[in-house]
Write a protein that holds these residues in place. Structure first.
Motif, PDB file in Angstrom:
ATOM      1  N   ILE A 783      16.915  19.635  -8.173  1.00 25.43           N
ATOM      2  CA  ILE A 783      15.821  19.488  -7.918  1.00 25.43           C
ATOM      3  C   ILE A 783      15.188  17.665  -8.878  1.00 25.43           C
ATOM      4  O   ILE A 783      13.775  18.177  -8.341  1.00 25.43           O
ATOM      5  CB  ILE A 783      15.578  20.212  -9.266  1.00 25.43           C
ATOM      6  CG1 ILE A 783      15.475  22.022  -8.710  1.00 25.43           C
ATOM      7  CG2 ILE A 783      14.194  20.429  -9.759  1.00 25.43           C
ATOM      8  CD1 ILE A 783      15.337  23.075 -10.164  1.00 25.43           C
ATOM      9  N   LYS A 784      15.818  17.446  -8.814  1.00 27.89           N
ATOM     10  CA  LYS A 784      15.255  15.610  -9.580  1.00 27.89           C
ATOM     11  C   LYS A 784      15.257  15.102  -8.993  1.00 27.89           C
ATOM     12  O   LYS A 784      13.799  14.380  -8.875  1.00 27.89           O
ATOM     13  CB  LYS A 784      16.222  15.367 -10.795  1.00 27.89           C
ATOM     14  CG  LYS A 784      16.222  14.060 -11.637  1.00 27.89           C
ATOM     15  CD  LYS A 784      16.991  13.201 -12.223  1.00 27.89           C
ATOM     16  CE  LYS A 784      18.368  12.994 -11.271  1.00 27.89           C
ATOM     17  NZ  LYS A 784      18.517  11.479 -10.260  1.00 27.89           N
ATOM     18  N   ARG A 786      14.613  16.256  -5.196  1.00 24.93           N
ATOM     19  CA  ARG A 786      13.588  17.159  -4.724  1.00 24.93           C
ATOM     20  C   ARG A 786      11.890  17.142  -5.503  1.00 24.93           C
ATOM     21  O   ARG A 786      11.034  16.289  -4.410  1.00 24.93           O
ATOM     22  CB  ARG A 786      13.743  18.517  -4.473  1.00 24.93           C
ATOM     23  CG  ARG A 786      14.828  18.845  -3.408  1.00 24.93           C
ATOM     24  CD  ARG A 786      14.525  19.816  -2.743  1.00 24.93           C
ATOM     25  NE  ARG A 786      12.991  19.421  -2.327  1.00 24.93           N
ATOM     26  CZ  ARG A 786      11.604  20.540  -1.393  1.00 24.93           C
ATOM     27  NH1 ARG A 786      11.952  22.130  -1.863  1.00 24.93           N
ATOM     28  NH2 ARG A 786      10.985  20.127  -1.478  1.00 24.93           N
ATOM     29  N   LEU A 787      11.488  16.458  -6.395  1.00 28.39           N
ATOM     30  CA  LEU A 787      10.566  15.836  -7.409  1.00 28.39           C
ATOM     31  C   LEU A 787      10.560  14.056  -7.337  1.00 28.39           C
ATOM     32  O   LEU A 787       9.581  13.926  -7.639  1.00 28.39           O
ATOM     33  CB  LEU A 787      11.005  16.180  -8.703  1.00 28.39           C
ATOM     34  CG  LEU A 787      10.932  18.275  -8.640  1.00 28.39           C
ATOM     35  CD1 LEU A 787      10.428  18.802 -10.631  1.00 28.39           C
ATOM     36  CD2 LEU A 787       9.700  19.202  -7.700  1.00 28.39           C
ATOM     37  N   ASP A 859      14.452  25.840  -4.279  1.00 25.26           N
ATOM     38  CA  ASP A 859      13.382  25.465  -3.211  1.00 25.26           C
ATOM     39  C   ASP A 859      11.799  25.558  -3.609  1.00 25.26           C
ATOM     40  O   ASP A 859      10.769  25.092  -2.821  1.00 25.26           O
ATOM     41  CB  ASP A 859      13.901  25.264  -1.539  1.00 25.26           C
ATOM     42  CG  ASP A 859      14.897  24.488  -0.748  1.00 25.26           C
ATOM     43  OD1 ASP A 859      14.610  23.002  -1.866  1.00 25.26           O
ATOM     44  OD2 ASP A 859      14.835  24.655  -0.249  1.00 25.26           O
ATOM     45  N   CYS A 862      10.253  24.105  -6.505  1.00 24.37           N
ATOM     46  CA  CYS A 862      10.425  22.608  -5.708  1.00 24.37           C
ATOM     47  C   CYS A 862       9.063  23.074  -5.065  1.00 24.37           C
ATOM     48  O   CYS A 862       8.065  22.065  -5.223  1.00 24.37           O
ATOM     49  CB  CYS A 862      11.668  22.107  -5.548  1.00 24.37           C
ATOM     50  SG  CYS A 862      13.139  21.589  -6.544  1.00 24.37           S
ATOM     51  N   ASN A 863       9.032  23.420  -4.591  1.00 22.93           N
ATOM     52  CA  ASN A 863       7.564  23.272  -3.538  1.00 22.93           C
ATOM     53  C   ASN A 863       6.113  23.900  -4.639  1.00 22.93           C
ATOM     54  O   ASN A 863       5.377  23.169  -3.803  1.00 22.93           O
ATOM     55  CB  ASN A 863       8.030  24.256  -1.910  1.00 22.93           C
ATOM     56  CG  ASN A 863       8.816  24.100  -1.790  1.00 22.93           C
ATOM     57  OD1 ASN A 863       9.392  23.066  -1.076  1.00 22.93           O
ATOM     58  ND2 ASN A 863       9.117  25.055  -0.493  1.00 22.93           N
ATOM     59  N   LEU A 866       5.743  20.332  -6.256  1.00 22.33           N
ATOM     60  CA  LEU A 866       5.178  19.349  -5.108  1.00 22.33           C
ATOM     61  C   LEU A 866       3.676  19.691  -5.358  1.00 22.33           C
ATOM     62  O   LEU A 866       2.935  19.343  -4.555  1.00 22.33           O
ATOM     63  CB  LEU A 866       5.828  19.615  -4.219  1.00 22.33           C
ATOM     64  CG  LEU A 866       6.915  18.806  -4.496  1.00 22.33           C
ATOM     65  CD1 LEU A 866       8.301  18.785  -3.464  1.00 22.33           C
ATOM     66  CD2 LEU A 866       7.600  17.747  -5.030  1.00 22.33           C
TER      67      LEU A 866
END
Length: 949
Positions: A783-784, A786-787, A859, A862-863, A866
């Motif tokens: 997660i870290k 991906r962000l 995901d 995270c999406n 984002l």
């Protein structure tokens, strides 16, 4: 995939996912990731040696066999615990329903309205039955609630009295033994002098700031307490009354004769005995003390549209705000059990509760009459459900135990018999037969229950209760089932989506771990039965203690603390006792890093310690130089360091062994907060880092569900030299040779839910436990990364890795007019509960994904973040009319005929495609906390009362 390997069901990441995730986090293997995350000097060198993992089927068979070792006697011991009948509709739809038991504490009110309403029902029930003005949303057990009453009254009046050199609290000798033990624990570090005696002989004096009475008394006698209370008021002595909740349907409520606080347990309102817990205690007081009452209060407020909404009220009273100024460290309530108890009252209503109480009372009168016909004297002159008789225990007990019956055998030679809602005429005949055999007489047949009353006229309740429509509308199972479902639909739980709360570890609560909680051989055992009747429990609890000791690297464990905060307090009291045993009782300085959870300083003060805060550096780590300076400055008085590891910032600090050595070199002990053990299990442990004691949150790392804000279990694990001080119990022996007095009411705390953690360990096994830890760390780093580039992560380890959680900084968005609370509320529109908001750093989100979530869910989360980040880009401080400021968006709002916002309804409610398939709708718009605190309504008031406010 092997279908008989529990780890593959519990851990959400598959082998196929791992390679993709490793690419994202730029690691060749999980071992490389772990190497870059954990300091090498704290890695475990040898296997733990835990038992081989069981499949789910093997485990359930194993636990079934163990359950059959428990002997289910008819038990009439009483002492605050009674067999109850759990309505099947409540058992099936709440206790066994993950929609209720996997929810989190209702800090995000907009997606917790169902649970909040159920708790408001509970509070209303308690206020009505006790005759008080204000109640909280539950406490841990009756004894700890009584201790909280003692300390609240101390805070109200005792502190000023302490200046005069005298500080006494009177305790009636009728108080339950476990409560007295707990009062001794809590009073000692506060220098409160307990005076125990006969309240009818009490000499009222200005030396006393408060008193505790039991109603009815521990042996069942109901006394008129009004004269005592009136005299106490003249001497400015505050009064707490511990009252039987079912008895209050027939007895004058303490609020009507002037009590300042009323406490007790709601266990007999449809909660299994469970060998001691969990059960929901209650705490009721006067509205004048609303800013002093411990625990959580649910109150009514309004949302952005001016419509009624619920939320937790007056939170500035709580330990996470007040820290070392707090008068209580309460962090966990018993929400799931309070919901059940409140729903019991909703289902039965005032007439149903009165019927149950009258039947219990009639059973006691009928039994007393039958025994008197045998020539056996009953000595209580006024009673509700408990009779006390003069009889020869040496003759009665063998006959009773041969007939699988337990009574309370008192030290004064009498025998007490407490009856309950499950007692039948057949049960009464069995009891009479036992006594007939003990005196060599023929038994007496009972055809019907007495219609007499054994309560003096002046002690009988005349005031109505539970008049609100909610307690008079759901008599059929169909209607109650629908009401429960209506509330459930208002709450977001793990059945909907990931709850990524940092430091709270919202992982899978597997069905195979939960199923045995409904089995009668686990649920229907009184905590004070002889231990040979609870052989199955004894095996499970002892094995669980051994497993937890092994996992933590310590010598022994106590399961008694029934919340994490209780575990903290227990650990510190053991350190205190250790120092005193060495003639160093003057050691009272507790070092606590600035980043610590609010319960840490609150617990330290409750344990009689003086808190000294140590600095953290720019990387969020403990400032070792500052720590060393303060440790040496206070070396003659240093008692302990409280440290969380990995840190609250989600980092394995490489200096941890240096830190623990500094404390030991200066005569102190190291207490490790186990909130973040999910990053340690199987890889390192508190013993390896040099700690002396730690508490574990079984409701975090070891899979007990949070239940909407409780139950929790916070056992403590200790090093060899602290074993002797593990907590005892006055009824059933537990603890070490120099045991401190009780920490909670029951000998092994909340025994029933300890089955869950036992199952978690037995089904995962050593390999599965370690894999769960590794995947938790992998998920957090995934997660870290991906962000990365869209959100700044505040703290990482020396190699740029997070532990099992990380903190993302939302303060840079303030120039856009966006606060962290706006992001938290907007996440609801995406179907997610917010991560931990503004702790330990204001303006941040702390994210912990756990090992249970799938890659698809990671995901999706995270999406969502984002997408919100893109929304922030298009926001403007000059124009606050945007999706974040207006979040959350309700169904009513989106389907309204008018839409006056500069973005579309689709943007409001369906910003990403997955929401079309599975949309969770917040049931209210953003709540107004300040309004609710200014206009406090904490019971089921009619809507007119809200409108007037």
């Amino acid at each position: 995939m092997r279908t008989d390997v529990f780890a593959q069901r519990h851990i959400g990441i598959t082998e196929d996912n791992i390679s993709r995730m490793l690419k994202t986090v730029k690691a060749e293997s999980i071992e490389q990731l772990i190497y870059e995350t954990l300091p090498s000097d704290i890695r475990l060198k040898h296997p733990l040696g835990l038992p081989k993992a069981l499949s789910e089927n093997e485990y359930l068979s194993h636990l079934k066999k163990l359950s059959e070792k428990n002997k289910i006697f008819k038990t009439y011991i009483g002492l605050g615990y009674h067999e109850s009948l759990v309505p099947s509709v409540i058992q099936r739809n709440i206790l066994e329903n993950p929609g209720w038991y996997t929810a989190y504490t209702p800090y995000q009110a907009e997606i917790s309205q169902g649970r909040l309403e159920a708790l408001l029902n509970f509070q209303s029930m308690i206020c009505d039955l006790t005759g008080m003005e204000l109640a909280n949303a539950s406490l841990l057990d009756e004894s700890t609630a009584a201790a909280e009453a003692m300390t609240m009254l101390f805070d109200l009046r005792g502190r000023e009295q302490k200046k005069n050199g005298s500080l006494k609290f009177f305790v009636s000798e009728e108080v339950l033994p476990q409560t007295l033990s707990l009062l001794q624990t809590r009073s000692t570090p506060l220098d409160i002098e307990l005076v125990v005696g006969n309240h009818n002989e009490f000499q009222f004096s200005t030396e006393f700031y408060g008193a505790l009475l039991q109603y009815p008394g521990k042996y069942g006698q109901v006394q008129d307490l009004s004269e005592f209370v009136a005299k106490a008021q003249k001497h400015d002595i505050k009064i707490a009354v511990a009252a039987d909740i079912l008895g209050l349907t027939m007895l004058v409520p303490p609020g009507e004769f002037g009590a300042d606080v009323v406490v007790g347990t709601t266990q007999r309102f449809g909660i299994p005995l469970g060998y001691g817990g969990p059960h929901a205690a209650y705490f009721a007081t006067k509205e004048a003390y609303k800013r002093d009452i411990p625990g959580r209060i649910i109150g009514l407020t309004k949302d952005m549209d001016g419509k009624p909404a619920l939320r937790m009220a007056l939170q500035t009273r709580e330990q996470h705000i007040k820290r070392d100024k707090a008068t209580s460290n309460i962090c966990t309530a018993q929400v799931l059990l309070a919901v059940m108890a409140g729903m019991y009252a909703v289902y039965h209503g005032p007439k149903g509760l009165s019927y149950i109480a009258n039947k219990v009372h009639a059973s006691a009168i009928t039994l007393a009459s039958a025994l008197e016909k045998l020539g056996i004297e009953q000595i209580n002159t006024s009673f509700f459900d408990t009779i006390t008789i003069k009889a020869d225990a040496s003759k009665v007990r063998p006959v009773a135990e041969r007939n699988e019956v337990n009574f309370l055998y008192n030290n004064n030679g009498s025998i007490s018999i407490s009856l309950n809602e499950a007692t039948s005429i057949h049960d009464l005949e069995q009891i009479v037969d036992i006594f007939a055999k003990s005196v060599g007489k023929d038994s007496i047949r009972i055809d019907s229950l007495s219609d007499q009353l054994a309560i003096e006229p002046n002690l009988r309740r005349t005031s109505p209760f539970l008049e609100n429509p909610v307690f008079n509308s759901y008599r059929s199972e169909t209607e109650l089932m629908r009401y429960i479902k209506k509330l459930e639909r208002k709450d977001l739980s793990l059945t909907h989506s990931m709850i990524s709360l940092g430091s709270c570890t919202m992982k899978l609560n597997a069905a195979s771990e939960m199923l045995p909680l409904s089995w009668a051989h686990w649920g229907n055992i009184h905590p004070f039965v002889p231990v040979d009747q609870a052989e199955g429990y004894q095996i499970v609890l002892k094995e669980l203690e051994q497993h937890l000791s092994t996992i933590t690297g310590f010598a022994a464990t106590s399961l008694q603390p029934n919340s994490g905060a209780q575990g903290e307090y227990a650990g510190l009291m053991i350190i205190r006792a250790y120092h005193e045993s060495r003639g160093e009782g003057h050691r009272n300085i507790c070092l606590i890093p600035a980043s610590a959870h609010g319960t840490n300083p609150a617990s330290a003060v409750m344990a009689g310690m003086q808190v000294v805060v140590t600095k953290t550096d720019d990387r969020g780590n403990i400032d070792v130089a500052d720590l060393e300076e303060k440790a040496e400055l206070y070396k003659d008085r240093l008692s302990a360091l409280m440290v969380t590891y990995p840190s609250t910032h989600g980092v394995f600090e490489s200096s941890i062994k240096q830190i623990t050595k500094i404390i030991h070199d200066n005569g102190g002990k190291v207490y490790m907060d186990g909130a973040n053990m999910n990053a340690q299990v199987g890889l390192t442990n508190p013993g390896e880092i040099g700690a002396d004691v730690c508490h574990l949150n079984l409701h975090k790392t070891f899979a007990i569900p949070h239940g909407g804000g409780g139950p929790g279990v916070g056992p403590i694990c200790v090093s060899e030299e602290l074993v002797d001080f593990l907590p005892g119990n006055p009824v059933i022996k537990t603890g070490g040779d120099k045991a401190i007095t009780a920490i909670s009411a029951a000998p092994w705390g909340s025994s029933l839910v300890c089955l869950i953690s036992y199952g978690y360990i037995r089904m995962l096994g050593e390999k599965g436990l370690a894999q769960a830890t590794k995947i938790a760390i992998l998920n957090a780093n995934y997660i870290k990364d991906r962000l990365s580039g869209k959100f700044d992560v505040l703290y990482t380890g020396e190699m740029g890795r997070a532990a099992h959680e990380m903190i993302i900084d939302c303060r840079p968005f303030k120039h856009k007019g966006i606060e962290v609370s706006d992001i938290a509320k907007r996440l609801m529109d995406y179907g997610f509960h917010a991560p931990t908001v503004s702790f330990p750093v204001a303006g941040t989100l702390m994210i912990e994904p756990t090992e249970s979530e799938s890659l698809a869910e990671l995901d999706r989360f995270c999406n969502a973040l984002l997408s919100i980040r893109q929304e922030i880009e298009t926001s403007s401080a000059d124009n606050p009319d945007n999706p974040l400021k207006n979040a959350p968006h309700t169904l009513e709002m989106v389907t309204n005929d008018s839409w006056d916002y500069p973005y579309t309804r689709r943007k409001a409610a369906f910003p990403l495609p997955y929401l079309h398939e599975n949309k969770f709708w917040p049931s209210v718009r953003r709540v107004d906390d300040a309004y609710g605190d200014r206009n406090l309504i904490c019971t089921c008031a009619p809507i007119e009362a809200y409108q007037e406010a």
